[in-house]
Design an enzyme around this catalytic site. Sequence first.
Site, mmCIF file in Angstrom:
data_model
loop_
_atom_site.group_PDB
_atom_site.id
_atom_site.type_symbol
_atom_site.label_atom_id
_atom_site.label_comp_id
_atom_site.label_asym_id
_atom_site.label_seq_id
_atom_site.Cartn_x
_atom_site.Cartn_y
_atom_site.Cartn_z
ATOM 1 N N ARG A 143 0.848 -1.199 0.000
ATOM 2 C CA ARG A 143 0.000 0.000 0.000
ATOM 3 C C ARG A 143 0.880 1.244 0.000
ATOM 4 N NH1 ARG A 143 -1.469 1.621 4.628
ATOM 5 N NH2 ARG A 143 -2.319 -0.331 5.395
ATOM 6 N N TYR A 180 -16.381 17.403 -15.546
ATOM 7 C CA TYR A 180 -16.831 16.024 -15.547
ATOM 8 C C TYR A 180 -17.883 15.824 -14.447
ATOM 9 C CZ TYR A 180 -16.625 10.983 -15.050
ATOM 10 O OH TYR A 180 -16.954 9.663 -14.951
ATOM 11 N N ASP A 202 -7.016 19.450 -13.841
ATOM 12 C CA ASP A 202 -7.380 18.134 -14.370
ATOM 13 C C ASP A 202 -7.011 18.148 -15.858
ATOM 14 O OD1 ASP A 202 -8.612 15.925 -15.526
ATOM 15 O OD2 ASP A 202 -10.321 15.959 -14.152
HETATM 16 C C1 PLP Z 1 -13.349 10.301 -16.538
HETATM 17 C C2 PLP Z 1 -12.888 11.542 -15.926
HETATM 18 C C3 PLP Z 1 -12.678 11.639 -14.555
HETATM 19 C C4 PLP Z 1 -12.967 10.478 -13.604
HETATM 20 O O1 PLP Z 1 -12.033 9.453 -13.790
HETATM 21 P P1 PLP Z 1 -12.356 7.899 -13.468
HETATM 22 O O2 PLP Z 1 -11.093 7.224 -13.893
HETATM 23 O O3 PLP Z 1 -13.547 7.517 -14.282
HETATM 24 O O4 PLP Z 1 -12.607 7.808 -12.013
HETATM 25 C C5 PLP Z 1 -12.211 12.838 -14.047
HETATM 26 N N1 PLP Z 1 -11.971 13.889 -14.845
HETATM 27 C C6 PLP Z 1 -12.167 13.838 -16.165
HETATM 28 C C7 PLP Z 1 -11.879 15.030 -17.013
HETATM 29 C C8 PLP Z 1 -12.638 12.667 -16.772
HETATM 30 O O5 PLP Z 1 -12.855 12.619 -18.079
#
Ligand code: PLP
Length: 378
Positions: A46, A98, A171
């Site tokens: 972990r 998202y 992001d």
């Molecule tokens: C899909 C997505 C997420 C979430 O990711 P997961 O791997 O599905 O948990 C977060 N941000 C963006 C921009 C995404 O496209």
Amino acid sequence: MKTDTILAQAGARRDPSTGAISMPIHTSAAFQHPALGQSTGFDYSRTANPTRLALEETLAKLEGGAKACAFASGLAALDAALSFFSSGDRLVVTEDLYGGTFRLLERFGRQKGLDFIYVDTSDNKAVLQALDQPDVKGLLVESPSNPFLKVADLKSLGAACKERALLFIVDNTFLTPFLCRPLDFGADLTVYSATKYLGGHNDLIAGLVVAKNAELGERLAFVQNAVGAILGPFESWLLLRSLKTLAIRLKRHGENALVVANFLRRHKGVKKLYYPGLESDPGHKTLSAQAQGFGAVISLEVESRARVESILSGVKVFMFAESLGGPESLVTFPLLQTHADLDEAAKARLGLTDRLLRLSIGLEDADDLIGDLEVVLS
Ligand SMILES: *Cc1c(COP(=O)(O)O)cnc(C)c1O
């Protein structure tokens, strides 16, 4: 080393005992201590696992960050980034983001006492105004945003956050470090759903956070170990394998997306088109200055809900599914899929209608993609 080289050799040269070129999958939960008070660097998986570490170090290197941590999903990665804030803190957040991130913030972030101010982060003035609200401690930007592909000016926002000593989180899922490195523009943390382009094959769920400096990196690693939402060794290896082809995949994704966007731009059945790779798009100039490409997600509005339904049932090359970033081109209906968790007011404010579709342009022959769209749009 240049990015393409780092990518092609992801995970290589890490096992001197065998010379393995492909990073071995270390499934061991625990590691034998050489003696009391000594460690091989690995004690318990972990905390640190050799296969996961190979992935994490590759990501940190690609981004120019101090440390990267791999998580079980993109949302687990975002949740780890949120743990940098405490009760009473407010974050300024991209308004069209998202849907799962929106749900995480609204359902769990609020429970922890956080508050969120949603703004159009392609509008610098609006962001600055929000950043100056009381108790704001951070900025979370999705760029290009989802589903409207709005582009945030990372350099200006990075400078604004620095001036105010705010944590700046980007992001960068839609671009990946191959096309854009937000840490270079002042971001403190970048977050990825590695499920998308980094994984790139629609066959794994994974998330990553990269920290700009060592102090943030240490806090991040503490959260990763203390909460335990880690990426397993098999997925870590699969992701390392995927990184080897990231450069060529993204080049092809981008070429295909531009061909499809140019086709849609001229089609009379398309009422609105969102793709920052087109010169006419409002985000084109900003994105050109901060990225080496525009990604391969395109959103479009058609004339009616009935048309949406006939497209979703009529496509033969595209598949109606809820993801992006893989070899297979997908079409998504954000209103009822990715963004179902937005409240009605937010949907109305953003213009998220029942006529909006989002395309993830894959690696097929572009002529087949256009041919498919031509049939369902006419
Ligand atoms: C899909 C997505 C997420 C979430 O990711 P997961 O791997 O599905 O948990 C977060 N941000 C963006 C921009 C995404 O496209």
